[in-house]
Design a protein around this motif. Structure first.
Motif, short mmCIF file in Angstrom:
data_model
loop_
_atom_site.label_atom_id
_atom_site.label_comp_id
_atom_site.label_asym_id
_atom_site.label_seq_id
_atom_site.Cartn_x
_atom_site.Cartn_y
_atom_site.Cartn_z
N MET A 105 0.96 -1.22 0.09
CA MET A 105 -0.06 0.11 -0.09
C MET A 105 1.03 1.20 -0.01
SD MET A 105 -3.03 1.10 2.80
CE MET A 105 -4.26 0.16 1.93
N ILE A 106 0.65 2.19 -1.06
CA ILE A 106 1.63 3.30 -1.10
C ILE A 106 0.46 4.62 -0.93
CG2 ILE A 106 2.92 4.78 -2.66
CD1 ILE A 106 2.51 1.08 -3.57
N TRP A 107 0.89 5.30 0.06
CA TRP A 107 -0.14 6.60 0.25
C TRP A 107 0.72 7.82 -0.52
CZ3 TRP A 107 -4.35 6.89 3.25
CH2 TRP A 107 -4.52 5.59 4.10
N THR A 108 -0.02 8.62 -1.13
CA THR A 108 0.43 9.79 -2.02
C THR A 108 0.00 10.86 -1.53
OG1 THR A 108 -1.28 9.21 -3.64
CG2 THR A 108 0.58 8.09 -3.99
N ARG A 109 0.46 12.07 -1.84
CA ARG A 109 0.38 13.39 -1.55
C ARG A 109 0.02 14.12 -2.89
NH1 ARG A 109 4.11 17.58 -1.13
NH2 ARG A 109 6.03 16.92 -2.22
N ASN A 110 -0.63 15.10 -2.53
CA ASN A 110 -0.82 16.42 -3.59
C ASN A 110 0.06 17.61 -2.96
OD1 ASN A 110 -2.62 17.38 -1.80
ND2 ASN A 110 -4.41 16.93 -3.08
N ALA A 111 -0.37 18.69 -3.38
CA ALA A 111 0.37 20.00 -3.08
C ALA A 111 0.07 20.43 -1.45
CB ALA A 111 0.12 21.42 -3.72
N HIS A 112 -1.16 19.91 -1.04
CA HIS A 112 -1.45 20.48 0.50
C HIS A 112 -1.63 19.42 1.38
CE1 HIS A 112 -2.16 24.00 -1.44
NE2 HIS A 112 -2.87 23.83 -2.37
N THR A 113 -2.12 17.99 1.07
CA THR A 113 -2.36 17.00 1.90
C THR A 113 -2.12 15.43 1.13
OG1 THR A 113 -4.05 16.29 3.35
CG2 THR A 113 -4.82 17.14 1.11
N VAL A 114 -2.59 14.46 1.93
CA VAL A 114 -2.48 13.27 1.50
C VAL A 114 -3.63 13.13 0.53
CG1 VAL A 114 -2.67 10.84 2.08
CG2 VAL A 114 -1.43 12.30 3.51
N ARG A 115 -3.47 12.76 -0.63
CA ARG A 115 -4.13 12.43 -1.71
C ARG A 115 -5.08 11.39 -1.82
NH1 ARG A 115 -3.77 9.90 -7.05
NH2 ARG A 115 -5.29 11.24 -8.55
N GLY A 116 -4.36 10.06 -1.37
CA GLY A 116 -4.91 8.70 -1.44
C GLY A 116 -3.95 7.77 -1.24
N TYR A 117 -4.37 6.72 -1.62
CA TYR A 117 -3.46 5.55 -1.62
C TYR A 117 -3.67 4.58 -2.88
CZ TYR A 117 -7.29 2.88 0.12
OH TYR A 117 -8.81 2.44 0.33
N CYS A 118 -2.57 3.66 -3.07
CA CYS A 118 -2.59 2.44 -4.10
C CYS A 118 -2.41 1.32 -3.44
CB CYS A 118 -1.34 3.02 -5.15
SG CYS A 118 -1.55 4.66 -5.93
N ILE A 119 -2.98 0.30 -3.83
CA ILE A 119 -2.68 -0.98 -3.47
C ILE A 119 -2.17 -1.55 -4.62
CG2 ILE A 119 -3.60 -3.31 -2.54
CD1 ILE A 119 -5.88 -1.57 -0.99
N ALA A 120 -0.87 -2.25 -4.68
CA ALA A 120 -0.26 -2.70 -6.00
C ALA A 120 1.10 -3.53 -5.45
CB ALA A 120 0.20 -1.35 -6.77
N TYR A 121 1.48 -4.13 -6.62
CA TYR A 121 2.82 -4.76 -6.27
C TYR A 121 3.89 -3.98 -7.04
CZ TYR A 121 -0.08 -8.90 -5.81
OH TYR A 121 -0.86 -9.92 -5.43
N VAL A 122 5.00 -3.74 -5.96
CA VAL A 122 6.18 -2.97 -6.34
C VAL A 122 7.11 -3.68 -7.42
CG1 VAL A 122 8.22 -1.58 -5.67
CG2 VAL A 122 6.05 -1.64 -4.52
N THR A 123 7.14 -3.25 -8.56
CA THR A 123 8.05 -3.84 -9.68
C THR A 123 9.09 -3.38 -9.70
OG1 THR A 123 6.00 -4.22 -11.10
CG2 THR A 123 8.02 -4.47 -12.07
N ALA A 124 9.73 -2.18 -9.26
CA ALA A 124 10.85 -1.55 -9.36
C ALA A 124 10.84 -0.44 -8.57
CB ALA A 124 11.30 -1.30 -10.60
N PHE A 125 12.10 0.10 -8.00
CA PHE A 125 12.12 1.49 -7.32
C PHE A 125 13.68 1.88 -7.55
CE2 PHE A 125 12.96 -1.58 -3.95
CZ PHE A 125 13.92 -0.98 -3.36
N ASP A 126 14.07 3.22 -7.28
CA ASP A 126 15.05 3.89 -7.34
C ASP A 126 15.46 4.30 -6.04
OD1 ASP A 126 13.77 6.19 -7.72
OD2 ASP A 126 14.48 6.36 -9.71
#
Length: 103
Positions: A1-22
């Motif tokens: 579960m990845i919580w994401t943000r916009n300019a002012h606050t928490v936007r929402g979340y994604c439930i997914a499989y992480v394939t790659a990151f840096d």
């Protein structure tokens, strides 16, 4: 579960499989269910609503995934969509947790 943000606050979340990151936490995700909140009254008409009435819509080969509205409050609505692949820029990542769905 990845919580994401916009300019002012928490936007929402994604439930997914992480394939790659840096090192910047840019994420490549697959089998994504995205849930976010948005204002109920938008100042402009969304591009998807404007395109539905035009003939250009029939010529497009790739269509955006349908958005499902889960909950409506006085000023906001909670939306959801399912996407096969998704890339999240690292500056929008707030929190990453392990999410296990109970069967």
């Amino acid at each position: 579960m990845i919580w994401t943000r916009n300019a002012h606050t928490v936007r929402g979340y994604c439930i997914a499989y992480v394939t790659a990151f840096d090192k910047h936490w840019n994420l490549a995700l697959r089998e994504v269910t995205e849930v976010w909140t948005r204002p109920k009254k938008r100042k402009t008409v969304s591009l998807l609503d404007a395109d539905r009435n035009s003939t250009f819509q029939t010529q497009r080969k790739i269509r955006p995934p349908p958005i499902t509205i889960l909950k409506v409050t006085k000023s906001q609505e909670v939306c959801s969509r399912k996407v096969d692949q998704y890339i999240v820029r690292g500056e929008h990542v707030v929190l990453i947790t392990i999410f296990r769905e109970e069967n």
